[in-house]
Design an enzyme around this catalytic site. Structure first.
Site, PDB file in Angstrom:
ATOM      1  N   ASP A  13     -56.546   7.124 -20.632  1.00 51.52           N
ATOM      2  CA  ASP A  13     -57.393   7.674 -21.687  1.00 51.52           C
ATOM      3  C   ASP A  13     -58.416   8.598 -21.052  1.00 51.52           C
ATOM      4  OD1 ASP A  13     -58.268   8.136 -24.230  1.00 51.52           O
ATOM      5  OD2 ASP A  13     -59.336   6.247 -24.475  1.00 51.52           O
ATOM      6  N   GLU A  54     -58.066  13.569 -21.045  1.00 45.82           N
ATOM      7  CA  GLU A  54     -56.890  12.721 -21.273  1.00 45.82           C
ATOM      8  C   GLU A  54     -55.771  13.057 -20.289  1.00 45.82           C
ATOM      9  OE1 GLU A  54     -57.583  12.135 -26.094  1.00 45.82           O
ATOM     10  OE2 GLU A  54     -56.343  13.792 -25.335  1.00 45.82           O
ATOM     11  N   ASP A  79     -53.182   6.708 -26.493  1.00 50.48           N
ATOM     12  CA  ASP A  79     -53.506   6.906 -27.900  1.00 50.48           C
ATOM     13  C   ASP A  79     -53.697   8.385 -28.250  1.00 50.48           C
ATOM     14  OD1 ASP A  79     -56.378   7.656 -27.537  1.00 50.48           O
ATOM     15  OD2 ASP A  79     -56.598   5.581 -26.906  1.00 50.48           O
ATOM     16  N   ASP A 128     -59.758   2.995 -22.122  1.00 54.80           N
ATOM     17  CA  ASP A 128     -60.919   3.562 -22.808  1.00 54.80           C
ATOM     18  C   ASP A 128     -62.215   3.086 -22.172  1.00 54.80           C
ATOM     19  OD1 ASP A 128     -62.246   4.843 -25.296  1.00 54.80           O
ATOM     20  OD2 ASP A 128     -62.974   2.771 -25.354  1.00 54.80           O
ATOM     21  N   HIS A 273     -67.870  35.549  -4.753  1.00 58.92           N
ATOM     22  CA  HIS A 273     -67.974  36.338  -5.988  1.00 58.92           C
ATOM     23  C   HIS A 273     -66.740  37.213  -6.196  1.00 58.92           C
ATOM     24  CE1 HIS A 273     -68.643  39.986  -3.635  1.00 58.92           C
ATOM     25  NE2 HIS A 273     -69.425  39.251  -2.854  1.00 58.92           N
ATOM     26  N   GLU A 349     -76.229  36.977   0.840  1.00 59.37           N
ATOM     27  CA  GLU A 349     -75.430  37.523   1.923  1.00 59.37           C
ATOM     28  C   GLU A 349     -76.329  38.027   3.042  1.00 59.37           C
ATOM     29  OE1 GLU A 349     -73.131  37.575   3.938  1.00 59.37           O
ATOM     30  OE2 GLU A 349     -71.443  38.430   2.813  1.00 59.37           O
TER      31      GLU A 349
END
Length: 469
Positions: A13, A54, A79, A128, A273, A349
């Site tokens: 779950d 999940e 579920d 759960d 980046h 940098e």
């Protein structure tokens, strides 16, 4: 694993408090014949959706079952109608965040080895509760600990085999085995024993950060001739718990990894980046130049990276260099994950002095002697001032130490530049400064370093660009 086990049942779950919001997953592996708990896994994964959580729970459960015995067939009970139908092949997988997760789940076992079954939520209490324990731990700034879990005890009421849904007489609700496991965990915690994270190992991985000489019975006193039945049972419970702890410690955690011996590490996910207009020419672009923005290519790279990190779901905080290209990259990820961006000046940098904006070839033509000296010594500054690699290393190391302390046990995305990323990697490896010239780091590449409480570090990833393809 006893050869009498003919089928594993994985119950999994995941949940998100906000959808997307703080999320976690839980998974448990059961012996189908007895209903006994064989393994548990849970993890706080940062900001993610319910569906991502999940799927992460499913992956962890399958990997835990595979680690126990890859030859035993598996029945998955969840579920989540979406996950069950998609993994059964009846529904198409359209969402880009779900496709890589479904592929990971499908890759754990060969085709036909795993079957899927939907169950109502009230029949999935164990997983759960594990997911909620993981989310509660994340709220405290921690990761889930098997030693503190009561999910097994709370989620079940009576023993029995694991039957198909719709056969109430065979539905599993183990009680004695659950209580024994929970008591053992409590004994382990009170005895100050090893505390482990519960993330399941990759099926293809072995080894980890555990002490190779550790004994499963380490620290458990032998029963004397005068030991009571209760004392003997308590020792057996504690021994069983430590066996589970040692087994979990033998493999690194999924995602970015963790050390079972010392609790969860502080993990830096290092993101260079995206491209600017200067990137393709490999021009010197440091903290003393024009501070360019991302190019169109760089913005696309940032979006793709954000999607990949959202699917992974482990990032809990984002820290960025103050330079524009990093802040723009970081913001793209933050918008996808629902997090804020913190700016740290020491992640900037290198200042390249008079070389800013010039290509390597141009610098070699204009300042040949200065370039040679710079390549030969980490103490040499570029022409016109700027910073030496020694100076950059000192400030990056300061930032590292400060952030490791502030984000202890958490996974943090650092959006920065070539030199800081390479510096963090080579420091983790104990490599000399000159090793940075032998590392290739692409725009928008991901790397990862885990920092443990004993001061050691582990490089888990370097220059990963699969998310850009």
């Amino acid at each position: 694993m006893p050869s009498s086990v003919r089928e594993f049942v994985v119950e999994a779950d995941g949940g998100s408090r906000g959808n997307p919001g703080p999320a976690g997953y839980g998974a448990v592996v059961l012996d189908a014949a007895t209903g006994g708990t064989l393994a548990e896994a849970a993890e706080y994964i940062g900001v993610a959706t319910n569906n991502v959580a999940e799927y992460r729970g499913l992956i962890a459960g399958l990997r835990a079952a595979h680690a126990l015995d890859p030859g035993v067939p598996v029945r998955v009970r969840m579920d989540s109608k979406l996950v069950v139908e998609q993994m059964s092949g009846r529904w198409k997988i359209k969402h880009p965040d779900m496709k890589p997760l479904a592929a990971q789940a499908a890759a754990v076992y060969p085709p036909g080895r795993v079957t899927y079954q939907w169950i109502p939520r009230e029949r999935n209490k164990h997983a759960d509760r594990l997911a909620n324990e993981a989310m509660d731990a994340g709220k405290r700034g921690e990761q889930w600990s098997a030693a503190d879990s009561t999910a097994d005890l709370d989620g079940r009421s009576s023993p029995g085999p694991v039957g198909e849904y719709g056969e109430p007489g065979e539905l599993r609700e183990p009680g004695d085995a659950a209580a024994g496991a929970a008591k053992a965990r409590a004994a382990l915690a009170s005895a100050g024993g090893r505390r482990t994270t519960g993330t399941a190992p990759e099926p293809s991985e072995s080894g980890g950060s555990a002490d190779p000489g550790a004994s499963a019975d380490s620290g458990v006193p032998a029963a004397g001739s005068g030991a009571s039945a209760a004392e003997t049972k308590a020792r057996a419970d504690l021994r069983a718990a430590r066996n589970l702890a040692v087994s979990a410690a033998k493999a690194p955690a999924a995602g970015w990894g963790a050390s079972a011996d010392m609790g969860p590490p502080t993990t830096f996910v290092l993101l260079r980046h995206g491209e600017t207009l200067l990137t393709p020419s490999k021009a010197f672009s440091g903290s003393g130049g024009t501070d360019p923005s991302l190019s169109e290519v760089g913005r696309a790279q940032a979006v793709l990276t954000a999607g990949a990190l959202a699917a992974r779901g482990t990032v809990q905080a984002i820290v960025s260099s103050p330079l524009k290209r990093c802040r723009e990259t970081a913001q793209a990820v933050a918008d996808r994950l629902g997090l804020d961006v913190r700016v740290d000046d020491e992640l900037r940098e290198t200042h390249f002095g008079a070389w800013e904006g010039l290509t390597f070839g141009q610098v070699r033509e204009r300042y040949p002697d200065d370039l040679t000296a710079w390549l030969d010594s980490e103490d040499t500054r570029p022409t016109g001032g700027g910073e030496s690699f020694t100076e950059v290393t000192e400030r990056v190391a300061r930032a590292r130490d400060r952030l490791v302390e502030e984000y202890a046990g958490r996974t943090v995305l650092l959006v920065t530049h070539v030199t800081p990323v390479k510096t963090l990697v080579r420091l983790a490896l104990g490599a000399p400064a000159r090793s940075m010239f032998r590392m290739e780091l692409s725009a928008a590449a991901l790397s990862a370093v885990a920092y443990f409480k004993d001061g050691n570090a582990s490089v888990r990833l370097f220059n990963e660009t699969a998310h850009l393809r």
